[in-house]
Design a protein around this motif. Structure first.
Motif, mmCIF file in Angstrom:
data_model
loop_
_atom_site.group_PDB
_atom_site.id
_atom_site.type_symbol
_atom_site.label_atom_id
_atom_site.label_comp_id
_atom_site.label_asym_id
_atom_site.label_seq_id
_atom_site.Cartn_x
_atom_site.Cartn_y
_atom_site.Cartn_z
ATOM 1 N N ALA A 56 0.771 -1.128 -0.026
ATOM 2 C CA ALA A 56 -0.053 0.033 -0.031
ATOM 3 C C ALA A 56 0.654 1.298 0.056
ATOM 4 N N ALA A 57 1.954 1.218 0.623
ATOM 5 C CA ALA A 57 2.925 2.341 0.643
ATOM 6 C C ALA A 57 3.949 2.420 -0.497
ATOM 7 N N GLY A 58 3.708 1.370 -1.320
ATOM 8 C CA GLY A 58 4.478 1.174 -2.630
ATOM 9 C C GLY A 58 6.030 1.295 -2.387
ATOM 10 N N LEU A 59 6.486 0.484 -1.123
ATOM 11 C CA LEU A 59 7.805 0.258 -0.653
ATOM 12 C C LEU A 59 8.354 -1.269 -0.634
ATOM 13 N N GLY A 60 9.401 -1.547 -0.610
ATOM 14 C CA GLY A 60 9.861 -3.110 -0.446
ATOM 15 C C GLY A 60 9.620 -3.565 0.860
ATOM 16 N N ARG A 61 9.067 -4.727 1.071
ATOM 17 C CA ARG A 61 9.162 -5.208 2.509
ATOM 18 C C ARG A 61 10.138 -5.377 3.196
ATOM 19 N N GLU A 62 11.063 -6.003 2.672
ATOM 20 C CA GLU A 62 12.680 -5.998 3.261
ATOM 21 C C GLU A 62 12.992 -4.685 3.770
ATOM 22 N N SER A 63 13.119 -3.824 2.804
ATOM 23 C CA SER A 63 13.450 -2.357 3.141
ATOM 24 C C SER A 63 12.832 -1.867 4.287
ATOM 25 N N LEU A 64 11.427 -2.183 4.272
ATOM 26 C CA LEU A 64 10.550 -1.481 5.365
ATOM 27 C C LEU A 64 10.945 -2.159 6.633
ATOM 28 N N TYR A 65 10.973 -3.505 6.613
ATOM 29 C CA TYR A 65 11.526 -4.204 7.771
ATOM 30 C C TYR A 65 12.864 -3.570 8.545
ATOM 31 N N LYS A 66 13.632 -3.260 7.679
ATOM 32 C CA LYS A 66 14.973 -2.611 7.886
ATOM 33 C C LYS A 66 15.059 -1.080 8.636
ATOM 34 N N SER A 67 14.216 -0.363 7.707
ATOM 35 C CA SER A 67 14.114 1.113 8.268
ATOM 36 C C SER A 67 13.065 1.358 9.294
ATOM 37 N N LEU A 68 12.216 0.262 9.594
ATOM 38 C CA LEU A 68 11.361 0.611 10.637
ATOM 39 C C LEU A 68 11.680 -0.208 11.886
ATOM 40 N N SER A 69 12.977 -0.872 11.921
ATOM 41 C CA SER A 69 13.442 -1.608 13.009
ATOM 42 C C SER A 69 13.742 -0.697 14.095
ATOM 43 N N PRO A 70 14.200 -1.015 15.308
ATOM 44 C CA PRO A 70 14.764 -0.199 16.385
ATOM 45 C C PRO A 70 16.021 0.689 16.033
ATOM 46 N N ASN A 71 16.786 0.076 15.109
ATOM 47 C CA ASN A 71 18.160 0.895 14.496
ATOM 48 C C ASN A 71 17.906 1.387 13.344
ATOM 49 N N GLY A 72 16.628 1.489 12.713
ATOM 50 C CA GLY A 72 16.440 2.093 11.522
ATOM 51 C C GLY A 72 16.257 3.650 11.577
ATOM 52 N N ASN A 73 16.443 4.101 10.418
ATOM 53 C CA ASN A 73 16.493 5.616 10.264
ATOM 54 C C ASN A 73 15.625 5.974 9.124
ATOM 55 N N PRO A 74 14.259 5.777 8.881
ATOM 56 C CA PRO A 74 13.408 5.944 7.862
ATOM 57 C C PRO A 74 13.369 7.672 7.497
ATOM 58 N N GLU A 75 13.400 7.651 6.306
ATOM 59 C CA GLU A 75 13.059 9.236 5.852
ATOM 60 C C GLU A 75 11.689 9.645 6.358
ATOM 61 N N LEU A 76 11.325 11.034 6.391
ATOM 62 C CA LEU A 76 10.085 11.480 6.657
ATOM 63 C C LEU A 76 9.011 10.837 5.436
ATOM 64 N N ALA A 77 9.673 10.852 4.255
ATOM 65 C CA ALA A 77 8.614 10.449 3.257
ATOM 66 C C ALA A 77 8.172 8.775 3.487
ATOM 67 N N THR A 78 9.143 8.054 3.863
ATOM 68 C CA THR A 78 8.688 6.547 4.337
ATOM 69 C C THR A 78 7.787 6.430 5.431
ATOM 70 N N VAL A 79 8.002 7.402 6.579
ATOM 71 C CA VAL A 79 7.080 7.383 7.543
ATOM 72 C C VAL A 79 5.795 7.918 7.389
ATOM 73 N N LEU A 80 5.677 9.016 6.519
ATOM 74 C CA LEU A 80 4.328 9.450 5.884
ATOM 75 C C LEU A 80 3.582 8.259 5.159
ATOM 76 N N LYS A 81 4.401 7.818 4.219
ATOM 77 C CA LYS A 81 3.825 6.316 3.579
ATOM 78 C C LYS A 81 3.225 5.743 4.215
ATOM 79 N N VAL A 82 4.094 5.018 5.287
ATOM 80 C CA VAL A 82 3.581 3.963 6.174
ATOM 81 C C VAL A 82 2.254 4.342 6.895
ATOM 82 N N MET A 83 2.397 5.555 7.472
ATOM 83 C CA MET A 83 0.979 6.010 8.331
ATOM 84 C C MET A 83 0.116 6.011 7.576
ATOM 85 N N ARG A 84 0.238 6.451 6.307
ATOM 86 C CA ARG A 84 -1.158 6.533 5.435
ATOM 87 C C ARG A 84 -1.425 5.154 5.143
ATOM 88 N N ALA A 85 -0.556 4.317 4.868
ATOM 89 C CA ALA A 85 -1.007 2.852 4.492
ATOM 90 C C ALA A 85 -1.724 2.128 5.446
#
Length: 101
Positions: A56-85
């Protein structure tokens, strides 16, 4: 003597509704730790189904797991896409300490 069964606590098991997700994310945002916010978003995405959220966010599942991990550092665009999804949106309000000023 009885054996005590211990298992790792997983917050995903307790995010059962959108209201739960909102409460959980609000608490993380109030804390102000970016890594905590990313991890909480990861928990919310896992509770909703990471594959579904990634698609729904138009992102790769594996990269999403990595960026949303406790050590991840997602971009604001990723945060907004995930929240919307996940059916959420970022909302600004006056900080409690700013109201006194």
């Amino acid at each position: 003597m009885n054996e005590v069964q211990i298992r790792r606590w997983d917050p995903v098991e307790h995010v059962e509704s959108t209201a739960d997700a909102i409460t959980y994310l609000d608490a993380a945002l109030e804390d102000g730790d970016p890594q905590l916010v990313a991890a909480v978003l990861g928990d919310i995405a896992r509770a909703a189904g990471m594959t579904k959220i990634a698609a729904a966010a138009g992102l790769g599942r594996e990269s999403l797991y990595k960026s949303l991990s406790p050590n991840g550092n997602p971009e604001l665009a990723t945060v907004l896409k995930v929240m919307r999804a996940a059916g959420l949106r970022l909302h600004a309000s006056l900080a409690d300490d700013a109201a006194a000023a």
